[in-house]
Design an enzyme around this catalytic site. Sequence first.
Site, PDB file in Angstrom:
ATOM      1  CE  LYS A  16      -2.243  -0.876   3.857  1.00 26.35           C
ATOM      2  NZ  LYS A  16      -1.621  -2.155   4.278  1.00 26.35           N
ATOM      3  NE  ARG A  91      -4.240  -1.177  10.250  1.00 18.46           N
ATOM      4  CZ  ARG A  91      -3.170  -0.607   9.694  1.00 18.46           C
ATOM      5  NH1 ARG A  91      -3.220   0.624   9.266  1.00 18.46           N
ATOM      6  NH2 ARG A  91      -2.051  -1.283   9.565  1.00 18.46           N
ATOM      7  NE  ARG A 130       7.426  -2.483   6.413  1.00 23.30           N
ATOM      8  CZ  ARG A 130       6.116  -2.311   6.294  1.00 23.30           C
ATOM      9  NH1 ARG A 130       5.595  -1.869   5.179  1.00 23.30           N
ATOM     10  NH2 ARG A 130       5.308  -2.605   7.286  1.00 23.30           N
ATOM     11  NE  ARG A 136       6.573  -0.272  10.158  1.00 23.64           N
ATOM     12  CZ  ARG A 136       5.377  -0.162   9.578  1.00 23.64           C
ATOM     13  NH1 ARG A 136       5.257   0.463   8.427  1.00 23.64           N
ATOM     14  NH2 ARG A 136       4.317  -0.691  10.149  1.00 23.64           N
ATOM     15  NE  ARG A 147       2.011  -4.511  11.425  1.00 26.67           N
ATOM     16  CZ  ARG A 147       3.114  -4.409  10.679  1.00 26.67           C
ATOM     17  NH1 ARG A 147       4.208  -5.054  11.027  1.00 26.67           N
ATOM     18  NH2 ARG A 147       3.105  -3.682   9.600  1.00 26.67           N
TER      19      ARG A 147
HETATM   20  P1  AMP Z   1       0.719   0.820   9.195  1.00 27.69           P
HETATM   21  O1  AMP Z   1       1.944   1.624   8.958  1.00 27.69           O
HETATM   22  O2  AMP Z   1      -0.466   1.315   8.400  1.00 27.69           O
HETATM   23  O3  AMP Z   1       0.939  -0.656   9.010  1.00 27.69           O
HETATM   24  O4  AMP Z   1       0.316   1.024  10.730  1.00 27.69           O
HETATM   25  C1  AMP Z   1       1.186   0.664  11.767  1.00 27.69           C
HETATM   26  C2  AMP Z   1       0.405   0.518  13.084  1.00 27.69           C
HETATM   27  O5  AMP Z   1      -0.220   1.762  13.405  1.00 27.69           O
HETATM   28  C3  AMP Z   1      -0.726  -0.483  13.055  1.00 27.69           C
HETATM   29  O6  AMP Z   1      -0.287  -1.804  13.292  1.00 27.69           O
HETATM   30  C4  AMP Z   1      -1.620   0.049  14.168  1.00 27.69           C
HETATM   31  O7  AMP Z   1      -1.089  -0.257  15.442  1.00 27.69           O
HETATM   32  C5  AMP Z   1      -1.502   1.548  13.971  1.00 27.69           C
HETATM   33  N1  AMP Z   1      -2.513   2.051  13.007  1.00 27.69           N
HETATM   34  C6  AMP Z   1      -2.291   2.625  11.795  1.00 27.69           C
HETATM   35  N2  AMP Z   1      -3.433   2.948  11.174  1.00 27.69           N
HETATM   36  C7  AMP Z   1      -4.429   2.550  12.015  1.00 27.69           C
HETATM   37  C8  AMP Z   1      -5.844   2.568  11.938  1.00 27.69           C
HETATM   38  N3  AMP Z   1      -6.469   3.058  10.865  1.00 27.69           N
HETATM   39  N4  AMP Z   1      -6.541   2.078  12.994  1.00 27.69           N
HETATM   40  C9  AMP Z   1      -5.921   1.596  14.083  1.00 27.69           C
HETATM   41  N5  AMP Z   1      -4.605   1.514  14.207  1.00 27.69           N
HETATM   42  C10 AMP Z   1      -3.838   1.984  13.189  1.00 27.69           C
END
Ligand code: AMP
Length: 190
Positions: A16, A91, A130, A136, A147
């Site tokens: 994404k 999400r 990654r 990260r 996740r």
């Molecule tokens: P991402 O970079 O989009 O994979 O997000 C990393 C982490 O941020 C996720 O595993 C969640 O802990 C938190 N996070 C990001 N976006 C959301 C969302 N829309 N709702 C809830 N938690 C989020």
Amino acid sequence: MSKRRLLLLGAPGAGKGTQAIRLVEKYGIPQISTGDMLRTAVAAGTKLGRKAKGLMERGELVSDDVVIGVAAERLAAKDARSGFVLDGFPRTAAQAAALADILLELGSGLDLCLGLTVDEDAVVARLLKRAEIEGRADDNEDTIRERLRVYREQTAPLIDYYRKRGLLTEIDGMGAVEEVERRIEEALGG
Ligand code: AMP
């Protein structure tokens, strides 16, 4: 009318973020990534960051209220008026409903949801790679599995949600970045 209010939906590691950046470059629309915004908050040690840190490290979701507030504020900014690419939000079903409300309030709506499909083993391999490159905190194997579980339970149902509303186009997310990019371009009408 061209489609510029976009949502990228897909499992963690589906690509994404990578594709969002390409859409930003091509169409001059901002990427709206709640994950990036939360990481910035964690790094800055803000109240939001302190709330999100532990949850993110464990691969759990930050609460709907908090994330919806962050997304609403960002979507209301001037640069998002004529288009955006949402990446990692919504999400959950509650977030999807809130997004529809936010956009309605702003006098717009989503043009298209691009559902990136990938197989789970490939995603785990990508995320582990990654982890090596970016370091990260949430890219270790246990967190990755968590996740993906959270994705299956809470986020994957949004594929049907957007399909029912006639907004979904599924994109094969496997293969080279450029190939996936070309498929997205096709879905957007070139
Ligand atoms: P991402 O970079 O989009 O994979 O997000 C990393 C982490 O941020 C996720 O595993 C969640 O802990 C938190 N996070 C990001 N976006 C959301 C969302 N829309 N709702 C809830 N938690 C989020």
